[in-house]
Design a protein around this motif. Structure first.
Motif: not given
Length: 103
Positions: A9, A11, A13, A18, A36-39, A97, A99
């Motif tokens: 994964g 992340k 932020d 980005e 992916w965890m993207v703000e 956010n 996912l």
């Protein structure tokens, strides 16, 4: 540089950078088995020379899907076009956010 073989994964932020990060690390968009965890902060993206639409298109064009959204990732997945249409109108500190994965 050594590869990270067990990477599961990512992340991001980066307060709007980005888009720049994805442009520089685009090989990661081809990796299988990642999430992916993207703000997403539209004003930050604009300040760094990118847009919500560009960020969405980069993931969408590589076969990624929004699996969940919201500040606590408590919202259901949704199509890229619907998310982009909503988030493009956000101003100020409005952000969320995502996912992202391959469903």
């Amino acid at each position: 540089a050594r590869a990270v073989p067990r990477l599961r994964g990512i992340k991001m932020d980066a307060q709007g950078a980005e888009g720049r990060i994805l442009a520089a690390a685009s090989a990661l968009l081809y990796r299988v088995g990642l999430w992916w965890m993207v703000e997403v902060w539209p004003d930050g993206l604009r300040a760094c020379g990118s847009t919500v639409a560009e960020l969405c298109a980069r993931f969408d064009s590589h076969g990624w899907s929004i699996l969940a959204h919201g500040k606590q990732l408590d919202g259901a997945g949704r199509p890229w076009a619907a998310f982009c249409a909503e988030a493009d109108g956000w101003r100020g500190h409005m952000h969320t956010n995502l996912l992202i994965g391959r469903a």
